[in-house]
Design an enzyme around this catalytic site. Sequence first.
Site, PDB file in Angstrom:
ATOM      1  N   GLY A  45       0.847  -1.185   0.000  1.00  0.00           N
ATOM      2  CA  GLY A  45       0.000   0.000   0.000  1.00  0.00           C
ATOM      3  C   GLY A  45       0.879   1.230   0.000  1.00  0.00           C
ATOM      4  O   GLY A  45       2.006   1.221  -0.502  1.00  0.00           O
ATOM      5  N   ILE A  96       2.438   2.648   2.495  1.00  0.00           N
ATOM      6  CA  ILE A  96       3.669   2.463   3.275  1.00  0.00           C
ATOM      7  C   ILE A  96       4.647   1.588   2.501  1.00  0.00           C
ATOM      8  O   ILE A  96       5.848   1.877   2.436  1.00  0.00           O
ATOM      9  CB  ILE A  96       3.352   1.886   4.660  1.00  0.00           C
ATOM     10  CG1 ILE A  96       2.660   2.950   5.517  1.00  0.00           C
ATOM     11  CG2 ILE A  96       4.624   1.395   5.351  1.00  0.00           C
ATOM     12  CD1 ILE A  96       2.204   2.462   6.878  1.00  0.00           C
ATOM     13  N   ALA A 148       4.538  -4.236  10.355  1.00  0.00           N
ATOM     14  CA  ALA A 148       3.086  -4.317  10.152  1.00  0.00           C
ATOM     15  C   ALA A 148       2.397  -4.375  11.509  1.00  0.00           C
ATOM     16  O   ALA A 148       2.226  -3.356  12.186  1.00  0.00           O
ATOM     17  CB  ALA A 148       2.755  -5.531   9.290  1.00  0.00           C
ATOM     18  N   ARG A 149       1.999  -5.557  11.926  1.00  0.00           N
ATOM     19  CA  ARG A 149       1.431  -5.817  13.249  1.00  0.00           C
ATOM     20  C   ARG A 149       2.038  -7.118  13.754  1.00  0.00           C
ATOM     21  O   ARG A 149       2.332  -8.025  12.968  1.00  0.00           O
ATOM     22  CB  ARG A 149      -0.104  -5.936  13.197  1.00  0.00           C
ATOM     23  CG  ARG A 149      -0.824  -4.617  12.974  1.00  0.00           C
ATOM     24  CD  ARG A 149      -0.722  -3.706  14.196  1.00  0.00           C
ATOM     25  NE  ARG A 149      -1.539  -2.494  14.069  1.00  0.00           N
ATOM     26  CZ  ARG A 149      -1.083  -1.333  13.595  1.00  0.00           C
ATOM     27  NH1 ARG A 149       0.158  -1.253  13.154  1.00  0.00           N
ATOM     28  NH2 ARG A 149      -1.872  -0.292  13.546  1.00  0.00           N
ATOM     29  N   GLU A 161       2.459  -7.857  22.614  1.00  0.00           N
ATOM     30  CA  GLU A 161       2.973  -6.489  22.624  1.00  0.00           C
ATOM     31  C   GLU A 161       2.232  -5.681  23.688  1.00  0.00           C
ATOM     32  O   GLU A 161       1.006  -5.741  23.729  1.00  0.00           O
ATOM     33  CB  GLU A 161       2.780  -5.854  21.250  1.00  0.00           C
ATOM     34  CG  GLU A 161       3.436  -4.502  21.103  1.00  0.00           C
ATOM     35  CD  GLU A 161       3.280  -3.906  19.701  1.00  0.00           C
ATOM     36  OE1 GLU A 161       2.735  -2.792  19.614  1.00  0.00           O
ATOM     37  OE2 GLU A 161       3.673  -4.571  18.723  1.00  0.00           O
ATOM     38  N   HIS A 165       7.726  -0.708  18.694  1.00  0.00           N
ATOM     39  CA  HIS A 165       6.588  -0.182  17.928  1.00  0.00           C
ATOM     40  C   HIS A 165       6.685   1.343  17.801  1.00  0.00           C
ATOM     41  O   HIS A 165       5.807   2.089  18.235  1.00  0.00           O
ATOM     42  CB  HIS A 165       5.253  -0.578  18.575  1.00  0.00           C
ATOM     43  CG  HIS A 165       4.100  -0.486  17.608  1.00  0.00           C
ATOM     44  ND1 HIS A 165       2.923  -1.185  17.771  1.00  0.00           N
ATOM     45  CD2 HIS A 165       3.938   0.233  16.459  1.00  0.00           C
ATOM     46  CE1 HIS A 165       2.090  -0.903  16.784  1.00  0.00           C
ATOM     47  NE2 HIS A 165       2.687  -0.035  15.972  1.00  0.00           N
TER      48      HIS A 165
END
Length: 321
Positions: free
Chosen positions: A155, A157, A236-237, A265, A284
């Site tokens: 995308g 990013i 990402a995640r 996290e 993060h």
Amino acid sequence: MRSEETTADVWLPIPADEIDDLPGPGESGLNYRFWDGGPEFPADPARCAFYVVPYMKGPEIAVRPLAAMTSVRIVQTLSAGIDHVTPGIDALPPGVALCNAKGVHEASTAELTLALILASLRGIPGFVRGQDAEEWRAGFYPALADKSVLIVGYGSIGAAIEDRLAPFECARVVRVARSARTTARGPVHPLAELPALLPQADVVVLSTPLTPETRHLADAGFLARMKDGALLVNVARGPVVDTAALLKEVETGRITAALDVTDPEPLPAGHPLWHAPGVLVSPHVGGSTSAFMPRAKRLIAGQLRRFAAGEEPVNVLLTTT
């Protein structure tokens, strides 16, 4: 003067007087309420028409007021992902636009991605430890030049990451997204082609949203297909990567990893990822830089000008039904 019945509340996690170019309350009928996730709501949630979700405060705070927001029309996140808000979507009335922060995090996240790649390849964490121990750790280290880089999640990013890879003389940059398309830089491959693409990549960058389709995308099979010596970078995640599977791979020394996000996290004390060989962990911080606030404020102001003018918002990812 507008009556209370013709005004609407806007909940902002940044004080309104710190955001330039907001529609004036008198002319727009918008009442600005400051709420950054504190225990007390700033006003009745039922009067809120535009909700800007507090940034980096977690899902519990993000969704806390949603069920009571019976008049809300727009929910605006300040993150690229919306996974922290989606658990509360079913409580919203129909027709609510859920918008993300496209345009806010590209510069910072892409910058950190390059920092993680370069630090991991060039051995920077080892140099820091060597400095602490007064050890001169000379030697030959991998370069980013001549490497093949696979970007999974192409995308805005992912595109920004490729922009910053351009000067580094990479042998090849391969793009993967949910579905195939063509860009000015070349083709974007669909996720279905990942198994064939992974063995060719020296660096694999994850920049995909967290969805049911991408949860544990980097599982044992994915990681096993990565070539020996490859580097996995996750911006990402955390749950995009199967942590247990990653630990098994890095403990063999076959691949390395640089993780700005983890699962769980925040990473708790004593977790094996902290000391796993070949793993660099950052907390993060992909989007939380000095570049964040000016871009976030511009996004909020632009969205509220559209809202006050009766125009459609940008960055709409879904509309409730």
